[in-house]
Design a protein around this motif. Sequence first.
Motif, PDB file in Angstrom:
ATOM      1  N   THR A 138       0.830  -1.198   0.000  1.00 57.58           N
ATOM      2  CA  THR A 138       0.000   0.000   0.000  1.00 57.58           C
ATOM      3  C   THR A 138       0.867   1.251   0.000  1.00 57.58           C
ATOM      4  O   THR A 138       2.099   1.186  -0.017  1.00 57.58           O
ATOM      5  CB  THR A 138      -0.916   0.025   1.238  1.00 57.58           C
ATOM      6  OG1 THR A 138      -0.126   0.344   2.397  1.00 57.58           O
ATOM      7  CG2 THR A 138      -1.596  -1.323   1.457  1.00 57.58           C
ATOM      8  N   GLN A 139       0.209   2.410   0.065  1.00 57.22           N
ATOM      9  CA  GLN A 139       0.918   3.677   0.120  1.00 57.22           C
ATOM     10  C   GLN A 139       1.006   4.218   1.550  1.00 57.22           C
ATOM     11  O   GLN A 139       1.359   5.379   1.762  1.00 57.22           O
ATOM     12  CB  GLN A 139       0.229   4.699  -0.789  1.00 57.22           C
ATOM     13  CG  GLN A 139       0.199   4.260  -2.245  1.00 57.22           C
ATOM     14  CD  GLN A 139      -0.546   5.240  -3.128  1.00 57.22           C
ATOM     15  OE1 GLN A 139      -0.386   6.444  -3.025  1.00 57.22           O
ATOM     16  NE2 GLN A 139      -1.389   4.710  -4.021  1.00 57.22           N
ATOM     17  N   ALA A 140       0.687   3.387   2.523  1.00 55.57           N
ATOM     18  CA  ALA A 140       0.703   3.822   3.922  1.00 55.57           C
ATOM     19  C   ALA A 140       2.134   4.026   4.420  1.00 55.57           C
ATOM     20  O   ALA A 140       3.087   3.416   3.934  1.00 55.57           O
ATOM     21  CB  ALA A 140       0.000   2.790   4.800  1.00 55.57           C
ATOM     22  N   THR A 141       2.262   4.901   5.416  1.00 57.38           N
ATOM     23  CA  THR A 141       3.514   5.055   6.160  1.00 57.38           C
ATOM     24  C   THR A 141       3.480   4.074   7.315  1.00 57.38           C
ATOM     25  O   THR A 141       2.575   4.126   8.153  1.00 57.38           O
ATOM     26  CB  THR A 141       3.663   6.492   6.692  1.00 57.38           C
ATOM     27  OG1 THR A 141       3.675   7.402   5.582  1.00 57.38           O
ATOM     28  CG2 THR A 141       4.949   6.648   7.484  1.00 57.38           C
ATOM     29  N   VAL A 142       4.464   3.172   7.369  1.00 59.85           N
ATOM     30  CA  VAL A 142       4.421   2.078   8.334  1.00 59.85           C
ATOM     31  C   VAL A 142       5.607   2.185   9.293  1.00 59.85           C
ATOM     32  O   VAL A 142       6.761   2.252   8.859  1.00 59.85           O
ATOM     33  CB  VAL A 142       4.452   0.701   7.630  1.00 59.85           C
ATOM     34  CG1 VAL A 142       4.330  -0.421   8.660  1.00 59.85           C
ATOM     35  CG2 VAL A 142       3.331   0.602   6.595  1.00 59.85           C
ATOM     36  N   GLU A 143       5.309   2.194  10.581  1.00 55.42           N
ATOM     37  CA  GLU A 143       6.333   2.142  11.623  1.00 55.42           C
ATOM     38  C   GLU A 143       6.200   0.831  12.387  1.00 55.42           C
ATOM     39  O   GLU A 143       5.090   0.341  12.613  1.00 55.42           O
ATOM     40  CB  GLU A 143       6.209   3.322  12.583  1.00 55.42           C
ATOM     41  CG  GLU A 143       6.553   4.659  11.957  1.00 55.42           C
ATOM     42  CD  GLU A 143       6.757   5.754  12.989  1.00 55.42           C
ATOM     43  OE1 GLU A 143       7.168   5.431  14.129  1.00 55.42           O
ATOM     44  OE2 GLU A 143       6.501   6.917  12.664  1.00 55.42           O
ATOM     45  N   VAL A 144       7.337   0.282  12.787  1.00 53.57           N
ATOM     46  CA  VAL A 144       7.361  -0.964  13.540  1.00 53.57           C
ATOM     47  C   VAL A 144       8.160  -0.741  14.816  1.00 53.57           C
ATOM     48  O   VAL A 144       9.254  -0.166  14.784  1.00 53.57           O
ATOM     49  CB  VAL A 144       7.999  -2.101  12.713  1.00 53.57           C
ATOM     50  CG1 VAL A 144       8.069  -3.388  13.543  1.00 53.57           C
ATOM     51  CG2 VAL A 144       7.222  -2.334  11.426  1.00 53.57           C
ATOM     52  N   ILE A 145       7.593  -1.194  15.927  1.00 49.30           N
ATOM     53  CA  ILE A 145       8.298  -1.166  17.211  1.00 49.30           C
ATOM     54  C   ILE A 145       8.427  -2.597  17.690  1.00 49.30           C
ATOM     55  O   ILE A 145       7.427  -3.313  17.830  1.00 49.30           O
ATOM     56  CB  ILE A 145       7.542  -0.317  18.248  1.00 49.30           C
ATOM     57  CG1 ILE A 145       7.426   1.134  17.767  1.00 49.30           C
ATOM     58  CG2 ILE A 145       8.245  -0.371  19.600  1.00 49.30           C
ATOM     59  CD1 ILE A 145       6.566   2.006  18.664  1.00 49.30           C
ATOM     60  N   ALA A 146       9.662  -3.027  17.914  1.00 50.62           N
ATOM     61  CA  ALA A 146       9.898  -4.411  18.339  1.00 50.62           C
ATOM     62  C   ALA A 146      11.239  -4.503  19.043  1.00 50.62           C
ATOM     63  O   ALA A 146      12.214  -3.878  18.615  1.00 50.62           O
ATOM     64  CB  ALA A 146       9.878  -5.347  17.136  1.00 50.62           C
ATOM     65  N   ALA A 147      11.290  -5.283  20.114  1.00 51.35           N
ATOM     66  CA  ALA A 147      12.557  -5.487  20.822  1.00 51.35           C
ATOM     67  C   ALA A 147      13.559  -6.214  19.940  1.00 51.35           C
ATOM     68  O   ALA A 147      14.765  -5.966  20.005  1.00 51.35           O
ATOM     69  CB  ALA A 147      12.311  -6.268  22.111  1.00 51.35           C
ATOM     70  N   SER A 148      13.065  -7.102  19.075  1.00 51.96           N
ATOM     71  CA  SER A 148      13.921  -7.787  18.106  1.00 51.96           C
ATOM     72  C   SER A 148      13.125  -7.977  16.827  1.00 51.96           C
ATOM     73  O   SER A 148      11.891  -8.022  16.848  1.00 51.96           O
ATOM     74  CB  SER A 148      14.392  -9.130  18.646  1.00 51.96           C
ATOM     75  OG  SER A 148      13.289  -9.983  18.921  1.00 51.96           O
ATOM     76  N   ALA A 149      13.839  -8.087  15.720  1.00 58.57           N
ATOM     77  CA  ALA A 149      13.175  -8.189  14.420  1.00 58.57           C
ATOM     78  C   ALA A 149      13.707  -9.391  13.666  1.00 58.57           C
ATOM     79  O   ALA A 149      14.924  -9.645  13.640  1.00 58.57           O
ATOM     80  CB  ALA A 149      13.395  -6.923  13.613  1.00 58.57           C
ATOM     81  N   CYS A 150      12.816 -10.131  13.034  1.00 60.44           N
ATOM     82  CA  CYS A 150      13.221 -11.256  12.208  1.00 60.44           C
ATOM     83  C   CYS A 150      13.856 -10.733  10.920  1.00 60.44           C
ATOM     84  O   CYS A 150      13.821  -9.526  10.621  1.00 60.44           O
ATOM     85  CB  CYS A 150      12.035 -12.173  11.905  1.00 60.44           C
ATOM     86  SG  CYS A 150      10.782 -11.444  10.838  1.00 60.44           S
ATOM     87  N   ALA A 151      14.416 -11.629  10.129  1.00 62.70           N
ATOM     88  CA  ALA A 151      15.155 -11.223   8.933  1.00 62.70           C
ATOM     89  C   ALA A 151      14.275 -10.463   7.942  1.00 62.70           C
ATOM     90  O   ALA A 151      14.714  -9.471   7.343  1.00 62.70           O
ATOM     91  CB  ALA A 151      15.763 -12.457   8.268  1.00 62.70           C
ATOM     92  N   GLU A 152      13.006 -10.909   7.768  1.00 64.96           N
ATOM     93  CA  GLU A 152      12.118 -10.242   6.806  1.00 64.96           C
ATOM     94  C   GLU A 152      11.828  -8.806   7.223  1.00 64.96           C
ATOM     95  O   GLU A 152      11.830  -7.892   6.386  1.00 64.96           O
ATOM     96  CB  GLU A 152      10.807 -11.019   6.665  1.00 64.96           C
ATOM     97  CG  GLU A 152      10.931 -12.372   5.988  1.00 64.96           C
ATOM     98  CD  GLU A 152      11.302 -13.482   6.961  1.00 64.96           C
ATOM     99  OE1 GLU A 152      11.258 -14.651   6.539  1.00 64.96           O
ATOM    100  OE2 GLU A 152      11.637 -13.193   8.118  1.00 64.96           O
ATOM    101  N   VAL A 153      11.587  -8.598   8.507  1.00 66.67           N
ATOM    102  CA  VAL A 153      11.300  -7.252   9.000  1.00 66.67           C
ATOM    103  C   VAL A 153      12.550  -6.374   8.898  1.00 66.67           C
ATOM    104  O   VAL A 153      12.486  -5.212   8.486  1.00 66.67           O
ATOM    105  CB  VAL A 153      10.780  -7.309  10.451  1.00 66.67           C
ATOM    106  CG1 VAL A 153      10.611  -5.903  11.019  1.00 66.67           C
ATOM    107  CG2 VAL A 153       9.464  -8.080  10.507  1.00 66.67           C
ATOM    108  N   ALA A 154      13.694  -6.923   9.247  1.00 67.43           N
ATOM    109  CA  ALA A 154      14.942  -6.164   9.153  1.00 67.43           C
ATOM    110  C   ALA A 154      15.225  -5.744   7.715  1.00 67.43           C
ATOM    111  O   ALA A 154      15.689  -4.623   7.467  1.00 67.43           O
ATOM    112  CB  ALA A 154      16.092  -6.996   9.705  1.00 67.43           C
TER     113      ALA A 154
END
Length: 303
Positions: free
Chosen positions: A34-50
Amino acid sequence: MQYFPLFIDTQGLKVLVVGGGDVAARKLELLCRTQATVEVIAASACAEVALLAQTGRIVLHQRPVAEDDIQHCRLVYLATNDEPLNVRLAALARSRGILANVVDNPPNCDFITPSIVDRGRLVVAISTAGAAPVFARDIRARLESWLPPSLAPLFDYIADKRTLVQERLGSVPERRRFWERFFALNGDRFDAATDGHFEDAFGMLHAEGQLLLVDDETAPGLLPIAAMSLLQRLDVIETDQQIEGELAELCRRDASRRPVSGIAALEAELGRGRRILVYGNSALISALKAHFPSARHLRGGAL
């Protein structure tokens, strides 16, 4: 209907995802189309998110979530492996006017993400209200095989042509008939013949009226499949009784509703090329069949 389907404009939409594991990654894969602005908050991130963060598609904050993070966004997905935290943050979001989705926990969701078939401008969403997502995925698989990839460029083409059609055709009924003719000629293809079909459709706008008759003793579920497309093209529905349930779902929702108007009025409307359904008792339908021999009486298993 517990969940009302809406398509939200994602331009400028701010979405927060809390969690950086595989579950969050599945949601991000869809959100990042989509065209949304996406923020992620996580103590750790998997490879796909990183990887999404490295490409700049999302903004990733690698730290524990805080209550003050739940603000300045329109939607929030809660996908940590701490379910009590997810539920508590969902309640906090709700109190601040933010719609929350606790992944895989429908009772604590303000909205759910349906199973989606994506063909660019054409998007089909399927939901079982969280009851049977496996079945929704099965329906999606069927639609994926039925809707060809050519629909994506075809609908881009149509979007580019809409202003031209509005300039050449002054009324909404004319435009609707034009597009019906275009799709009848072109189908779901986008190829070298599409431009020719577009121009040919302008020369095929004259349409004779059509009268459909359904008596109140006919079970909608027994109507032939071919009747469905006819009911979806209606301009007018005339009846002296309430149309409810399955038959109401089969009819075009934008069709005008009014009481049965009589022979002269029906003749005038048909002369204008209108497509009309009359629903009533068997005596009314028999009288109209006698006066309009070309009318199509929709009955169980027959047109």
